[in-house]
Design a protein around this motif. Sequence first.
Motif, PDB file in Angstrom:
ATOM      1  N   UNK A 296       0.861  -1.184   0.000  1.00  0.00           N
ATOM      2  CA  UNK A 296       0.000   0.000   0.000  1.00  0.00           C
ATOM      3  C   UNK A 296       0.897   1.233   0.000  1.00  0.00           C
ATOM      4  N   UNK A 297       0.359   2.311  -0.472  1.00  0.00           N
ATOM      5  CA  UNK A 297       1.131   3.566  -0.558  1.00  0.00           C
ATOM      6  C   UNK A 297       1.312   4.118   0.860  1.00  0.00           C
ATOM      7  N   UNK A 298       2.470   3.922   1.442  1.00  0.00           N
ATOM      8  CA  UNK A 298       2.747   4.431   2.795  1.00  0.00           C
ATOM      9  C   UNK A 298       4.153   5.006   2.796  1.00  0.00           C
ATOM     10  N   UNK A 299       4.347   6.049   3.573  1.00  0.00           N
ATOM     11  CA  UNK A 299       5.714   6.550   3.752  1.00  0.00           C
ATOM     12  C   UNK A 299       6.224   6.034   5.085  1.00  0.00           C
TER      13      UNK A 299
ATOM     14  N   UNK B 190       6.273   3.269  -4.381  1.00  0.00           N
ATOM     15  CA  UNK B 190       6.724   4.036  -5.535  1.00  0.00           C
ATOM     16  C   UNK B 190       8.172   3.749  -5.894  1.00  0.00           C
ATOM     17  N   UNK B 191       8.877   3.089  -5.001  1.00  0.00           N
ATOM     18  CA  UNK B 191      10.316   2.864  -5.179  1.00  0.00           C
ATOM     19  C   UNK B 191      10.545   1.543  -5.942  1.00  0.00           C
ATOM     20  N   UNK B 192       9.871   0.475  -5.509  1.00  0.00           N
ATOM     21  CA  UNK B 192      10.098  -0.827  -6.141  1.00  0.00           C
ATOM     22  C   UNK B 192       8.780  -1.467  -6.575  1.00  0.00           C
ATOM     23  N   UNK B 193       7.647  -0.941  -6.091  1.00  0.00           N
ATOM     24  CA  UNK B 193       6.357  -1.561  -6.426  1.00  0.00           C
ATOM     25  C   UNK B 193       6.169  -2.863  -5.668  1.00  0.00           C
ATOM     26  N   UNK B 194       5.102  -3.590  -6.007  1.00  0.00           N
ATOM     27  CA  UNK B 194       4.770  -4.834  -5.299  1.00  0.00           C
ATOM     28  C   UNK B 194       5.966  -5.791  -5.301  1.00  0.00           C
TER      29      UNK B 194
ATOM     30  N   UNK C  22      10.759  -1.118   2.605  1.00  0.00           N
ATOM     31  CA  UNK C  22       9.954  -2.274   2.161  1.00  0.00           C
ATOM     32  C   UNK C  22       9.963  -3.373   3.221  1.00  0.00           C
ATOM     33  N   UNK C  23      11.076  -3.469   3.953  1.00  0.00           N
ATOM     34  CA  UNK C  23      11.118  -4.481   5.013  1.00  0.00           C
ATOM     35  C   UNK C  23      10.204  -4.075   6.176  1.00  0.00           C
ATOM     36  N   UNK C  24      10.140  -2.768   6.449  1.00  0.00           N
ATOM     37  CA  UNK C  24       9.212  -2.305   7.496  1.00  0.00           C
ATOM     38  C   UNK C  24       7.772  -2.586   7.070  1.00  0.00           C
ATOM     39  N   UNK C  25       7.511  -2.381   5.779  1.00  0.00           N
ATOM     40  CA  UNK C  25       6.147  -2.626   5.316  1.00  0.00           C
ATOM     41  C   UNK C  25       5.793  -4.118   5.423  1.00  0.00           C
TER      42      UNK C  25
ATOM     43  N   UNK D  29      11.025   6.686   3.280  1.00  0.00           N
ATOM     44  CA  UNK D  29      10.985   5.819   2.099  1.00  0.00           C
ATOM     45  C   UNK D  29       9.541   5.447   1.778  1.00  0.00           C
ATOM     46  N   UNK D  30       9.262   5.383   0.463  1.00  0.00           N
ATOM     47  CA  UNK D  30       7.929   5.005  -0.017  1.00  0.00           C
ATOM     48  C   UNK D  30       8.096   3.788  -0.911  1.00  0.00           C
ATOM     49  N   UNK D  31       8.072   2.590  -0.330  1.00  0.00           N
ATOM     50  CA  UNK D  31       8.363   1.403  -1.124  1.00  0.00           C
ATOM     51  C   UNK D  31       7.430   1.203  -2.321  1.00  0.00           C
TER      52      UNK D  31
END
Length: 294
Positions: free
Chosen positions: A144-147, A164-168, A208-211, A160-162
């Motif tokens: 999901x779009x989260x910072x 938008x950075x790497x996508x799914x 992305x690891x936090x997400x 970081x906004x995963x």
Amino acid sequence: MPTITTRRTRFAPSPTGRLHLGHVTSMLAVWGLAEVWQLAVDIRIEDHDRQRCRPEYLAALRDDLAWLGFQPVRGGRWSVQSEHTARFDTALDRLSGQGLVYACRCSRRDLPPAPSGAEACYPGTCRERGWPLTPDSTLRVRLVETEWVFDDLWRGEQRQRPAGQCGDLVIRDRHGQYTYQFAVVVDDLADGIDTIIRGADLLDSTGRQLQLRSLLGGDTAVRFAHHPLIVGPDGRKLSKSLLSPPVAELRDAGWSAARVRGLAAERVGWQSQPGDLSLADLGRLLERTLPGRP
Ligand code: GLU
């Protein structure tokens, strides 16, 4: 997932080659800061990539670590990631049970070209296609779009906004291999790791690891410390070949472990001379590298 009772960090090398000075820098950071903060240190061998990891590298890694004087401390444990498949399967079931996982049939060629210097961002092409989750499909997790905002010990506040950075994110490839990003998060959660100390080359993976941690129901109040890397005269990260010779060659040429540790400390800029570095001095050395310390 267990509750965290011991403050714990880990050293997580991948046995894809011989240990070099870059690895030694990471060891100094992990064991030095663990001394400062009195953390348990686990050693987790990250052999998830079956094509690149070899048993002979694993054996050599154990020898090199022992020779350099690094072993689990304060209740730390050894583990080998390839023995954790059941954990990964359970975590995958948890994400798919929430409808977050989908099969992807895109190849690298289907991805939009990445802007120069950036990584490719997956546009979610297969998100709504409903392909069956077969054992030979590439599996991605919906982000999901989260910072994510976190403080890094060496680098300060990071955003970081995963999505938008790497996508799914790919979590399992079409050969059935779990990916680094997924395996490292599942293991860090299962092992109760609350402090992650590693090289700055992995800084971009943190959001992305936090997400993933949060999607897996884990605590995201993790402490991060991405240490500087040994760089060349042009300020760029050195390739493996330039970080040579491997530790084992220095040892065979008569170097002591203290001298190899001292060389790594000097190359990364934590010691002005490449003299001997004793294990007893590691805590003091690393404490001095923390921003705001003399
Ligand atoms: N296995 C990874 C590597 O060798 C390190 C993983 C981590 O510390 O998160 O680069």
